[in-house]
Design an enzyme around this catalytic site. Structure first.
Site, short mmCIF file in Angstrom:
data_model
loop_
_atom_site.label_atom_id
_atom_site.label_comp_id
_atom_site.label_asym_id
_atom_site.label_seq_id
_atom_site.Cartn_x
_atom_site.Cartn_y
_atom_site.Cartn_z
N LYS A 22 46.48 23.90 54.41
CA LYS A 22 45.50 24.20 53.36
C LYS A 22 45.65 23.21 52.20
O LYS A 22 44.66 22.63 51.74
CB LYS A 22 45.72 25.61 52.84
CG LYS A 22 45.10 25.90 51.48
CD LYS A 22 45.28 27.33 51.03
CE LYS A 22 46.52 27.60 50.28
NZ LYS A 22 46.49 27.25 48.85
N ASN A 23 46.88 22.96 51.78
CA ASN A 23 47.09 22.16 50.56
C ASN A 23 46.99 20.66 50.81
O ASN A 23 47.17 19.87 49.88
CB ASN A 23 48.43 22.53 49.90
CG ASN A 23 48.35 23.91 49.28
OD1 ASN A 23 47.27 24.49 49.16
ND2 ASN A 23 49.49 24.46 48.92
N ARG A 97 41.66 27.53 41.77
CA ARG A 97 42.11 26.53 40.81
C ARG A 97 42.05 25.13 41.39
O ARG A 97 41.92 24.15 40.66
CB ARG A 97 43.54 26.80 40.38
CG ARG A 97 43.85 28.19 39.96
CD ARG A 97 45.28 28.27 39.62
NE ARG A 97 45.68 27.03 38.99
CZ ARG A 97 45.33 26.66 37.76
NH1 ARG A 97 44.55 27.46 37.07
NH2 ARG A 97 45.71 25.53 37.26
N CYS A 121 46.37 32.05 36.35
CA CYS A 121 46.25 32.85 37.57
C CYS A 121 47.47 33.75 37.62
O CYS A 121 48.33 33.71 36.75
CB CYS A 121 46.14 31.95 38.80
SG CYS A 121 47.70 31.31 39.32
N ARG A 126 49.45 27.62 34.43
CA ARG A 126 48.97 26.50 35.26
C ARG A 126 47.99 25.61 34.50
O ARG A 126 46.83 25.47 34.86
CB ARG A 126 48.39 27.04 36.56
CG ARG A 126 49.44 27.83 37.32
CD ARG A 126 48.97 28.33 38.63
NE ARG A 126 48.86 27.23 39.60
CZ ARG A 126 48.41 27.44 40.84
NH1 ARG A 126 48.03 28.64 41.21
NH2 ARG A 126 48.31 26.43 41.69
N ILE A 128 46.24 22.10 32.98
CA ILE A 128 45.91 20.82 33.65
C ILE A 128 46.03 19.66 32.67
O ILE A 128 45.37 18.62 32.81
CB ILE A 128 44.49 20.87 34.27
CG1 ILE A 128 43.43 21.14 33.19
CG2 ILE A 128 44.41 21.89 35.39
CD1 ILE A 128 42.01 20.86 33.70
N ASP A 309 56.46 27.83 47.23
CA ASP A 309 55.54 28.60 48.07
C ASP A 309 56.26 29.38 49.17
O ASP A 309 55.62 30.13 49.90
CB ASP A 309 54.50 27.67 48.72
CG ASP A 309 53.54 27.12 47.69
OD1 ASP A 309 52.80 26.18 48.02
OD2 ASP A 309 53.58 27.60 46.54
N ARG A 401 43.38 33.76 51.86
CA ARG A 401 43.15 32.47 51.17
C ARG A 401 43.96 31.37 51.84
O ARG A 401 43.55 30.21 51.85
CB ARG A 401 43.61 32.56 49.72
CG ARG A 401 42.92 33.57 48.89
CD ARG A 401 43.27 33.40 47.45
NE ARG A 401 42.97 32.02 47.02
CZ ARG A 401 42.96 31.63 45.76
NH1 ARG A 401 43.25 32.49 44.81
NH2 ARG A 401 42.68 30.40 45.44
C1 EPZ Z 1 50.11 22.97 44.10
O1 EPZ Z 1 49.62 23.63 42.95
C2 EPZ Z 1 49.85 23.91 45.26
N1 EPZ Z 1 48.40 24.08 45.40
C3 EPZ Z 1 50.54 25.25 45.02
O2 EPZ Z 1 50.33 26.05 46.18
C4 EPZ Z 1 52.04 24.99 44.87
O3 EPZ Z 1 52.69 26.21 44.58
C5 EPZ Z 1 52.27 23.98 43.73
O4 EPZ Z 1 51.53 22.77 43.98
C6 EPZ Z 1 53.74 23.61 43.57
O5 EPZ Z 1 54.21 23.06 44.76
C7 EPZ Z 1 47.67 23.10 46.00
O6 EPZ Z 1 48.19 22.07 46.39
C8 EPZ Z 1 46.20 23.35 46.13
P1 EPZ Z 1 51.65 21.81 40.11
P2 EPZ Z 1 49.48 22.81 41.56
O7 EPZ Z 1 50.63 21.08 39.33
O8 EPZ Z 1 49.23 21.37 41.85
C9 EPZ Z 1 52.96 22.64 35.64
C10 EPZ Z 1 49.84 28.00 47.34
O9 EPZ Z 1 50.47 29.07 47.39
N2 EPZ Z 1 51.82 21.78 35.26
O10 EPZ Z 1 52.53 21.03 41.03
O11 EPZ Z 1 48.53 23.54 40.70
C11 EPZ Z 1 52.51 23.92 36.29
O12 EPZ Z 1 52.22 24.89 35.30
C12 EPZ Z 1 49.63 27.30 46.02
O13 EPZ Z 1 49.37 27.39 48.35
C13 EPZ Z 1 51.62 21.47 33.92
O14 EPZ Z 1 52.36 21.92 33.04
O15 EPZ Z 1 50.94 22.94 40.96
C14 EPZ Z 1 53.71 24.30 37.13
O16 EPZ Z 1 54.65 24.96 36.30
C15 EPZ Z 1 50.13 28.14 44.86
N3 EPZ Z 1 50.57 20.68 33.58
C16 EPZ Z 1 54.29 22.95 37.55
O17 EPZ Z 1 53.72 21.99 36.66
C17 EPZ Z 1 49.70 20.16 34.52
O18 EPZ Z 1 48.78 19.42 34.13
C18 EPZ Z 1 53.91 22.54 38.97
O19 EPZ Z 1 52.52 22.71 39.10
C19 EPZ Z 1 49.93 20.49 35.87
C20 EPZ Z 1 50.99 21.29 36.23
#
Ligand code: EPZ
Length: 422
Positions: A22-23, A97, A121, A126, A128, A309, A401
């Site tokens: 999925k990811n 998201r 969420c 989370r 950006i 995850d 999902r």
């Molecule tokens: C990806 O989410 C995955 N989703 C998530 O999988 C996964 O848990 C996550 O990476 C961590 O491995 C997809 O790939 C679609 P991050 P993402 O940006 O990219 C902080 C599932 O269960 N952060 O790596 O949204 C954030 O708050 C889902 O399949 C910022 O502060 O996660 C978090 O604490 C859930 N600012 C950390 O970084 C930003 O601009 C990691 O988040 C971006 C992120």
């Protein structure tokens, strides 16, 4: 709404095949917006998030169709057309998201994008900010109005971008945006996740000039345009790991075809440490557990560390450990929603901040449970498979999902699990 009814206590055995990741599919669908021709993604699972993303691409003007290819593998075909509207609406973004992944491609291809700012969420705020910081460094102008991010750029210009935190979709968004920028972009402190590498493989097949994916530093040299192509998506390492833990928690013998052990090292090491036997097979990974479950400590971390995850699923397993297991969640601030539900089955878990102390118990008892987020739902299913008696897991739409007919795969492995209409 559907619920799962699980009669626990059956050791799972046999083999099943992991679905496409999925990811990896989600960013690859966004990448299709960059191409001058059709992009086909082969081996796509049937997931709600993927159909939602398809709807979003449709709103942005792309034609998205799916169906079996000549070899019968489920294939998504995306034909991008000049965006009639470069807007990702709130009612779609709030449900997924990952919609933020269209930001980079829309900016790079059309010079503008209007994306609803994704709300928080269940598992955390989370933000950006890293996505926006990176795009601004490439020359984009961004503003926030009525809950929407508005971004414009005449033409993006390559630049050095250092992420303050490891962000998977942040790295993916910037990598995609940089492919059509003028000049070279260097992404430092980039995410190493295999899904980032799978996306880079697709972008290179489309004609992008990308090096260093899978390391801290990704270098992207901008090109004038990208072409359509056909790409076979990697297997879902989280689904595969979930199925292997299902084998371990039930004291069974499960093989997952298509699982790549080189991408699952942290989880496989913890399964071995817990007393399960983990072996590579010609096309996948096999886990058997006959002895007691040894309690082990887990700390989530960016790849190649233990994946966040898999934290909820592994916690369910540790509930039946022979001692104490300390589980630290370092990525998201609120990813322990499964704890309250596991306690209802007799688990002994104390949470303090981002750390859970799990005291193993001899058995769990089936109970009616409420799913809250994707991976917490999987954790409850695993606990139900191992518990004595019957477990009902409500709000299974969370699970749909990210898992393609999980109950069919588990039933094929011998589980007594049924999906029923509530
Ligand atoms: C990806 O989410 C995955 N989703 C998530 O999988 C996964 O848990 C996550 O990476 C961590 O491995 C997809 O790939 C679609 P991050 P993402 O940006 O990219 C902080 C599932 O269960 N952060 O790596 O949204 C954030 O708050 C889902 O399949 C910022 O502060 O996660 C978090 O604490 C859930 N600012 C950390 O970084 C930003 O601009 C990691 O988040 C971006 C992120």
């Amino acid at each position: 709404m559907d619920i799962f009814v699980i009669k626990g206590g059956v050791p799972l055995s046999g083999s099943c095949r992991a679905s496409g990741a999925k990811n990896a599919v989600l960013p690859e669908m966004a990448a299709a917006l960059l191409a001058d021709g059709p992009v086909e993604i082969v081996g796509v699972p049937a997931l709600r998030d993927i159909s939602t993303f398809g709807k979003l691409l449709g709103i942005l003007g792309a034609e998205v169709t799916r169906g079996p290819d000549a070899t019968g593998r489920e294939t998504l075909r995306i034909v991008p057309v000049p965006a009639s509207t470069a807007e990702a609406p709130y009612d779609l973004v709030k449900t997924m998201r990952a919609s933020v992944l269209v930001l980079g491609p829309l900016l790079a291809r059309y010079g503008r994008a209007r994306i609803s700012l994704p709300g928080g969420c269940a598992i955390g705020a989370r933000p950006i900010d890293q996505h926006l910081k990176g795009l601004e460094l490439l020359g984009a102008k961004t503003s926030l109005a009525e809950g929407y991010i508005e971004a414009t750029a005449d033409r993006l210009t390559g630049a050095p971008v250092r992420f303050d935190v490891k962000t998977v979709t942040g790295t993916e968004n910037l990598m995609m945006a940089a492919t059509l920028a003028e000049g070279t972009t260097v992404l430092s402190n980039a995410a190493h996740e295999p899904e980032v590498c799978d996306l880079a493989r697709l972008l290179r097949r489309m004609g992008a000039d990308i090096e260093g994916d899978g390391t801290d530093e990704i270098v992207v040299r901008g090109v004038r345009s990208l072409r359509g192509t056909r790409h076979e998506v990697m297997a879902d390492r989280i689904e595969a790991a979930t199925l292997l833990v299902a084998g371990a928690i039930t004291g069974g013998d499960v093989t997952v075809e298509g699982a790549d052990p080189s991408r699952m090292g942290a989880v496989l090491d913890k399964l071995r440490e817990s007393g399960a036997e983990v072996t590579g097979t010609p096309g996948g990974v096999r886990v058997t557990r006959t002895g007691p479950i040894r309690s082990v400590n887990v700390k989530t971390a960016p790849y190649p560390g233990f994946p966040t995850d898999m934290q909820a699923q592994f916690m369910a397993y540790m509930c039946l450990g022979d001692g104490f297991s300390i589980i630290s969640e370092t990525i998201f601030e609120n990813r322990f929603m499964h704890v309250a539900e596991l306690r209802r089955m007799g688990a002994q878990i104390d949470v303090s901040g981002n750390t859970a102390a799990v005291k193993g118990v001899p058995k769990l008892s089936g109970a009616p449970l409420m799913a809250t987020d994707l991976r917490a739902s999987a954790s409850l299913v695993l606990a139900g498979l191992a518990a004595s008696g019957t477990t009902e897991v409500l709000r299974i739409y969370h699970l749909d999902r990210g898992y393609d007919t999980l109950e069919s795969k588990l039933r094929y492995l011998g589980a007594d699990i049924a999906r029923v209409k509530e």
